[in-house]
Design a protein around this motif. Sequence first.
Motif, mmCIF file in Angstrom:
data_model
loop_
_atom_site.group_PDB
_atom_site.id
_atom_site.type_symbol
_atom_site.label_atom_id
_atom_site.label_comp_id
_atom_site.label_asym_id
_atom_site.label_seq_id
_atom_site.Cartn_x
_atom_site.Cartn_y
_atom_site.Cartn_z
ATOM 1 N N TRP A 36 0.831 -1.201 0.000
ATOM 2 C CA TRP A 36 0.000 0.000 0.000
ATOM 3 C C TRP A 36 0.869 1.256 0.000
ATOM 4 C CZ3 TRP A 36 -3.981 2.768 -0.998
ATOM 5 C CH2 TRP A 36 -4.193 3.977 -0.335
ATOM 6 N N GLU A 37 1.901 1.285 0.822
ATOM 7 C CA GLU A 37 2.776 2.457 0.882
ATOM 8 C C GLU A 37 3.486 2.682 -0.454
ATOM 9 O OE1 GLU A 37 3.138 4.782 3.047
ATOM 10 O OE2 GLU A 37 1.704 3.907 4.457
ATOM 11 N N ALA A 38 3.874 1.606 -1.114
ATOM 12 C CA ALA A 38 4.543 1.752 -2.408
ATOM 13 C C ALA A 38 3.615 2.393 -3.437
ATOM 14 C CB ALA A 38 5.030 0.388 -2.912
ATOM 15 N N LEU A 39 2.363 1.930 -3.481
ATOM 16 C CA LEU A 39 1.407 2.493 -4.437
ATOM 17 C C LEU A 39 0.982 3.907 -4.052
ATOM 18 C CD1 LEU A 39 -0.757 -0.722 -4.897
ATOM 19 C CD2 LEU A 39 0.575 0.395 -6.690
ATOM 20 N N ASN A 40 0.778 4.146 -2.770
ATOM 21 C CA ASN A 40 0.326 5.457 -2.317
ATOM 22 C C ASN A 40 1.417 6.512 -2.480
ATOM 23 O OD1 ASN A 40 -1.801 7.061 -1.102
ATOM 24 N ND2 ASN A 40 -0.506 7.170 0.713
ATOM 25 N N SER A 41 2.646 6.165 -2.131
ATOM 26 C CA SER A 41 3.747 7.126 -2.281
ATOM 27 C C SER A 41 4.021 7.424 -3.748
ATOM 28 C CB SER A 41 5.009 6.592 -1.595
ATOM 29 O OG SER A 41 5.439 5.367 -2.186
ATOM 30 N N THR A 42 3.832 6.431 -4.619
ATOM 31 C CA THR A 42 3.973 6.663 -6.057
ATOM 32 C C THR A 42 2.939 7.670 -6.539
ATOM 33 O OG1 THR A 42 4.831 4.423 -6.408
ATOM 34 C CG2 THR A 42 3.926 5.563 -8.328
ATOM 35 N N TRP A 43 1.710 7.493 -6.095
ATOM 36 C CA TRP A 43 0.637 8.409 -6.471
ATOM 37 C C TRP A 43 0.906 9.820 -5.950
ATOM 38 C CZ3 TRP A 43 -3.329 10.598 -3.237
ATOM 39 C CH2 TRP A 43 -4.354 11.223 -3.939
ATOM 40 N N ASN A 44 1.400 9.932 -4.731
ATOM 41 C CA ASN A 44 1.690 11.249 -4.151
ATOM 42 C C ASN A 44 2.821 11.964 -4.877
ATOM 43 O OD1 ASN A 44 -0.271 11.228 -2.082
ATOM 44 N ND2 ASN A 44 1.058 10.023 -0.735
ATOM 45 N N ALA A 45 3.757 11.190 -5.420
ATOM 46 C CA ALA A 45 4.917 11.788 -6.093
ATOM 47 C C ALA A 45 4.649 12.141 -7.552
ATOM 48 C CB ALA A 45 6.106 10.838 -6.004
ATOM 49 N N LEU A 46 3.520 11.708 -8.092
ATOM 50 C CA LEU A 46 3.235 11.934 -9.512
ATOM 51 C C LEU A 46 3.276 13.415 -9.919
ATOM 52 C CD1 LEU A 46 0.412 9.453 -10.601
ATOM 53 C CD2 LEU A 46 2.621 9.809 -11.711
ATOM 54 N N PRO A 47 2.579 14.320 -9.214
ATOM 55 C CA PRO A 47 2.593 15.723 -9.654
ATOM 56 C C PRO A 47 3.990 16.321 -9.725
ATOM 57 C CG PRO A 47 0.846 15.348 -8.053
ATOM 58 C CD PRO A 47 1.689 14.114 -8.057
ATOM 59 N N GLN A 48 4.818 16.006 -8.748
ATOM 60 C CA GLN A 48 6.179 16.545 -8.752
ATOM 61 C C GLN A 48 6.991 15.998 -9.912
ATOM 62 O OE1 GLN A 48 8.389 15.802 -5.176
ATOM 63 N NE2 GLN A 48 10.261 16.770 -5.959
ATOM 64 N N MET A 49 6.866 14.685 -10.182
ATOM 65 C CA MET A 49 7.626 14.084 -11.274
ATOM 66 C C MET A 49 7.169 14.631 -12.627
ATOM 67 S SD MET A 49 9.918 12.204 -9.993
ATOM 68 C CE MET A 49 10.472 11.597 -11.596
ATOM 69 N N ILE A 50 5.873 14.844 -12.779
ATOM 70 C CA ILE A 50 5.360 15.382 -14.037
ATOM 71 C C ILE A 50 5.849 16.814 -14.251
ATOM 72 C CG2 ILE A 50 3.244 16.106 -15.225
ATOM 73 C CD1 ILE A 50 1.840 13.712 -13.949
ATOM 74 N N GLY A 51 5.933 17.585 -13.149
ATOM 75 C CA GLY A 51 6.275 18.995 -13.283
ATOM 76 C C GLY A 51 7.758 19.293 -13.372
ATOM 77 N N THR A 52 8.608 18.390 -12.878
ATOM 78 C CA THR A 52 10.033 18.737 -12.771
ATOM 79 C C THR A 52 10.977 17.853 -13.571
ATOM 80 O OG1 THR A 52 10.303 17.338 -10.792
ATOM 81 C CG2 THR A 52 9.639 19.646 -10.450
ATOM 82 N N SER A 53 10.541 16.709 -14.046
ATOM 83 C CA SER A 53 11.468 15.783 -14.701
ATOM 84 C C SER A 53 11.334 15.834 -16.216
ATOM 85 C CB SER A 53 11.206 14.351 -14.223
ATOM 86 O OG SER A 53 9.893 13.943 -14.555
ATOM 87 N N THR A 54 12.404 15.424 -16.900
ATOM 88 C CA THR A 54 12.326 15.251 -18.344
ATOM 89 C C THR A 54 11.524 13.984 -18.641
ATOM 90 O OG1 THR A 54 14.345 13.921 -18.471
ATOM 91 C CG2 THR A 54 14.598 16.320 -18.576
ATOM 92 N N SER A 55 11.153 13.797 -19.900
ATOM 93 C CA SER A 55 10.361 12.619 -20.247
ATOM 94 C C SER A 55 11.130 11.330 -19.950
ATOM 95 C CB SER A 55 9.958 12.667 -21.726
ATOM 96 O OG SER A 55 11.097 12.695 -22.566
ATOM 97 N N HIS A 56 12.411 11.300 -20.275
ATOM 98 C CA HIS A 56 13.199 10.085 -20.018
ATOM 99 C C HIS A 56 13.306 9.810 -18.521
ATOM 100 C CE1 HIS A 56 16.107 6.929 -20.697
ATOM 101 N NE2 HIS A 56 16.952 7.522 -19.875
ATOM 102 N N GLN A 57 13.514 10.873 -17.722
ATOM 103 C CA GLN A 57 13.567 10.694 -16.273
ATOM 104 C C GLN A 57 12.232 10.198 -15.729
ATOM 105 O OE1 GLN A 57 14.737 14.682 -15.222
ATOM 106 N NE2 GLN A 57 16.906 14.142 -15.025
ATOM 107 N N PHE A 58 11.147 10.727 -16.269
ATOM 108 C CA PHE A 58 9.823 10.294 -15.822
ATOM 109 C C PHE A 58 9.596 8.821 -16.147
ATOM 110 C CE2 PHE A 58 5.279 9.617 -16.768
ATOM 111 C CZ PHE A 58 4.743 9.924 -15.532
ATOM 112 N N PHE A 59 9.939 8.401 -17.354
ATOM 113 C CA PHE A 59 9.731 7.002 -17.732
ATOM 114 C C PHE A 59 10.615 6.074 -16.898
ATOM 115 C CE2 PHE A 59 8.467 8.790 -22.062
ATOM 116 C CZ PHE A 59 7.114 8.657 -21.791
#
Length: 308
Positions: A103-126
């Motif tokens: 649960w923590e793995a899935l929830n923390s991934t979801w919480n980190a999504l906005p930051q990763m979308i806003g700050t990372s390059t496409s390759h870093q995001f993938f």
Amino acid sequence: MLSRIAESLFWIGRYVERADDTSRIVDAYLQHLLEDAWIDDDLALRSLLGVMGLEAGESQVTRFDVLSRLAYDQTSPSSCAGALASARENARRARDSLSSELWEALNSTWNALPQMIGTSTSHQFFSWVRERAAVVGGITDAATRRDETFQFFLLGRSIERADMTARLISTRAVAGPSAPDWTTLLRSCGAYEVFLRTYRGRDSDSLAAEFLLVDRLFPRSVLYALETAERCLARLDTSEVHHRSEADARRTLGRVRSDLEYQPLLALLHNLPEQMQRVQQGCSEASDAIRVKFFPSATDDEWIGGQL
């Protein structure tokens, strides 16, 4: 196990795998476009959207369009971000059946999504998406009892993996010169080094296709994923009476697997787009049969995302 819990587990497996595989396919495509300046971007990106089951529209398709639809759109289960968000929503509904670590793995991934979308390059995001999918898969494999909880998760993951690997292979078959070469596709699956070891340094397009299609020991091959899904269904179906109808999921997957397993390789490669379409269709039909058999419900199921 309640059917709604089983359904959530099935879709967690599918959505996490979908995010992982979509990131691999799109990243391989975009890297290929950067390396070859002679490719028509619009044509290549249209073929990518078509392989992923999306309409390209009449206007010119740009890399921004592809990233918006297949990477960052949190409302679409077809994108990496949307699939991860849907996996977390299903995990919330099946919270009591999951370990705290999962649960923590899935929830923390979801919480980190906005930051990763806003700050990372496409390759870093993938790369991040693949890493998070590996964390979820590793926790599930290492700390989940091999009961119905694990079987439904693995069943969803295996069906999605067979479908998405078929789509990956289709990018080469459908897009032609504008598609990534076989070496790039192997690397996108983490398969290049093991492919070279398997064939002792020999490298050809036909061998690469054979490896991704029918290798019995590589977890991301289409054949391996189909066999795993069949085993899961066999363990979940404990009834003494087996109904062998045309809509039976095991029968559907077995038919697709047999078509790949016993067909001569040259004939398989000659009709590769049609064969991969059959795999995708078989996975869709099997998913529908699983829903009818294991998740009967008269309620609206929009919360699972709807798209296959």
